[in-house]
Design an enzyme around this catalytic site. Structure first.
Site, PDB file in Angstrom:
ATOM      1  CB  THR A   1      13.810 -13.519  -7.785  1.00  0.00           C
ATOM      2  OG1 THR A   1      14.625 -14.267  -7.588  1.00  0.00           O
ATOM      3  CG2 THR A   1      13.769 -12.698  -6.377  1.00  0.00           C
TER       4      THR A   1
ATOM      5  CD  GLU B   1      -5.711  -2.662  -9.350  1.00  0.00           C
ATOM      6  OE1 GLU B   1      -6.013  -3.004 -10.451  1.00  0.00           O
ATOM      7  OE2 GLU B   1      -5.143  -1.870  -8.895  1.00  0.00           O
TER       8      GLU B   1
ATOM      9  CG  ASP C   1      14.252 -16.477  -0.547  1.00  0.00           C
ATOM     10  OD1 ASP C   1      14.207 -16.747  -1.710  1.00  0.00           O
ATOM     11  OD2 ASP C   1      14.395 -15.287   0.107  1.00  0.00           O
TER      12      ASP C   1
ATOM     13  CE  LYS D   1      18.371 -13.219  -6.812  1.00  0.00           C
ATOM     14  NZ  LYS D   1      17.140 -12.730  -6.168  1.00  0.00           N
TER      15      LYS D   1
ATOM     16  NE  ARG E   1      15.258  -7.683 -11.318  1.00  0.00           N
ATOM     17  CZ  ARG E   1      16.691  -7.050 -11.011  1.00  0.00           C
ATOM     18  NH1 ARG E   1      17.700  -7.126 -11.764  1.00  0.00           N
ATOM     19  NH2 ARG E   1      16.770  -6.708  -9.812  1.00  0.00           N
TER      20      ARG E   1
ATOM     21  CE1 TYR F   1      -2.893  -0.778 -11.459  1.00  0.00           C
ATOM     22  CE2 TYR F   1      -3.128   1.109 -12.983  1.00  0.00           C
ATOM     23  CZ  TYR F   1      -2.535   0.563 -11.819  1.00  0.00           C
ATOM     24  OH  TYR F   1      -1.588   1.295 -11.185  1.00  0.00           O
TER      25      TYR F   1
HETATM   26  N1  DSN Z   1      20.062  -8.759  -4.644  1.00  0.00           N
HETATM   27  C1  DSN Z   1      19.996 -10.260  -4.817  1.00  0.00           C
HETATM   28  C2  DSN Z   1      21.177 -11.018  -4.899  1.00  0.00           C
HETATM   29  O1  DSN Z   1      22.349 -10.374  -5.399  1.00  0.00           O
HETATM   30  O2  DSN Z   1      21.344 -11.877  -4.088  1.00  0.00           O
HETATM   31  C3  DSN Z   1      19.167 -10.771  -3.495  1.00  0.00           C
HETATM   32  O3  DSN Z   1      18.118 -10.134  -3.603  1.00  0.00           O
END
Ligand code: DSN
Length: 414
Positions: A225, A55, A199, A228, A234, A53
């Site tokens: 994120t 914080e 974003d 991707k 993640r 942990y």
């Molecule tokens: N679920 C993601 C996507 O497939 O684009 C976005 O959050």
């Protein structure tokens, strides 16, 4: 049979995890938001850091025992700043949705107006769509794409910005196959005195690898994120100009979250080191080349592609002219081990749960080493399956060909 420590405790879950690994090895994964994290990223994610942990931020924690976690988080932030040329990075957001919410918390007051891309036109749920916190606590005015060429309608963006004087303009998308002109968004934001949030969740790996222009020089805050096209664990990340650093950090913790996921932080650091290598630039260029080849193959079969093609990793097919819904097509493709998702297309007359389109992405197949010849083969398979969505025997037969292809290209990390 390969076993894991899970087997001794929970054979049921161990078996399911093994089956999922086999599935990920065997199928063609064309979900535009998915990828294969490397063995190094997976190892960091599954490390002892999950026990900790912490914080707070490096040097300012609420718990003891931070000597190594502080170093890991500092390294992750420094790598993010260096890779993307940002003044400041926060690597604690649990994923993209909390990252966006933290950005709103930092930059807006409840009831303030944001101008963002609508979900049916390719924006994300958290860009002010009415069922989400972003659409509940803020006044979201939404722009979209033009009907004729399905590109972002900058005349509409400018007109809405001048009319509504938003405090924040949000750009970036989850289902937009074209380059986003961040400079134009910044110009409009400046004209109306708005802040700009970009974003870049879908394209972060392309930006890191030099295959898409970066929003970092133009946006006050950039959210992303990390799993991707960036190919990390993640997780989520916020990059910002120095003047917003304090507000962003306060918004993530204690504003929105508790303890950061230190195992994810370590894995983000590893992924960012990977993304800074020449091999990653080759990967990013190949993702885009593969998407272009897949688009070309689909066009040759008479598919109607939103905006006529792609500049990035993503293709949106409008199946209306094929007389098949997105859900039916996605299900038929999955029967042949080609996995994608049904997706709305701009101005879609169908409902979101069974929309008119499917969304394809080339990040995961590129990570396993498939090239443009394979993309043309995949386009042929997609055409055959969509022409006969009820032909189970044909799907099973093509599935064998799919598995023969994937067997030649081992999935990284598995
Ligand atoms: N679920 C993601 C996507 O497939 O684009 C976005 O959050």
């Amino acid at each position: 049979m390969e076993t894991s420590p899970i087997d001794a405790v929970d054979p049921e879950i161990a078996g399911l995890v093994r089956s999922e690994a086999a599935r990920q090895r065997g199928v063609l994964r064309l979900i535009a938001s998915e990828n294969y994290a490397s063995a190094a990223v997976l190892a960091a994610t599954g490390s002892c850091l999950t026990n900790k942990y912490s914080e707070g931020y490096p040097g300012k924690r609420y718990y003891g025992g931070q000597v190594f976690v502080d170093q890991i988080e500092r390294i992750a932030c420094a790598r993010a700043c260096s890779l993307f040329g940002a003044d400041h990075a926060n690597v604690q957001p649990y994923s993209g949705s909390p990252a966006n919410l933290a950005a709103y918390l930092a930059l807006l007051q409840p009831g303030d107006t944001m101008l963002s891309m609508s979900l049916p036109h390719g924006g994300h749920l958290t860009h002010g769509w009415k069922v989400t916190a972003s659409g509940t606590y803020y006044r979201a005015v939404q722009y979209g794409v033009r009907k004729d060429d399905q590109r972002i309608d900058f005349d509409q963006v400018a007109a809405l910005a001048h009319e509504h004087k938003p405090k924040l303009i949000v750009c970036g998308a989850s289902a937009y196959p074209r380059v986003i002109d961040f400079a134009r968004f910044a110009e409009i934001a400046q004209e109306v005195g708005a802040l700009l949030l970009a974003d870049m969740a879908h394209i972060a790996g392309l930006v890191a690898g030099g295959a898409h222009p970066s929003p970092v020089p133009y946006a006050d805050v950039v959210s992303t994120t990390t799993h991707k096209t960036l190919r990390g664990p993640r997780g989520g990340m916020l990059l910002c100009k120095a003047e917003h650093a304090k507000a962003i950090d306060r918004a993530v913790f204690p504003g929105l979250q508790g303890g950061p996921h230190d195992h994810t932080t370590a894995a983000i650091a590893v992924a960012l080191a990977e993304a800074a290598t020449p091999g990653f630039r080759d990967y990013a260029a190949a993702v885009v080349a593969n998407a272009a080849a897949l688009a070309e193959g689909l066009l040759s079969h008479g598919f109607d592609l939103v905006s006529g093609g792609t500049d990035n990793h993503l293709i949106l097919i409008d199946l209306t002219n094929k007389g098949v819904s997105g859900k039916v097509a996605a299900k038929a493709l999955e029967a042949a081990d080609i996995v994608c998702n049904a997706n709305s297309v701009p101005f879609d007359p169908r409902k979101p749960f069974d929309p008119s389109g499917v969304r394809l992405g080339t990040a995961a197949v590129t990570s396993r080493g498939l090239g443009t010849d394979a993309m043309r083969q995949i386009a042929d398979w997609i055409a055959t399956i969509v022409a006969a969505p009820g032909a189970a025997n044909l799907h099973a037969h093509l599935g064998e060909a799919v598995r023969a292809l994937t067997a030649q290209h081992p999935a990284p990390g598995l």
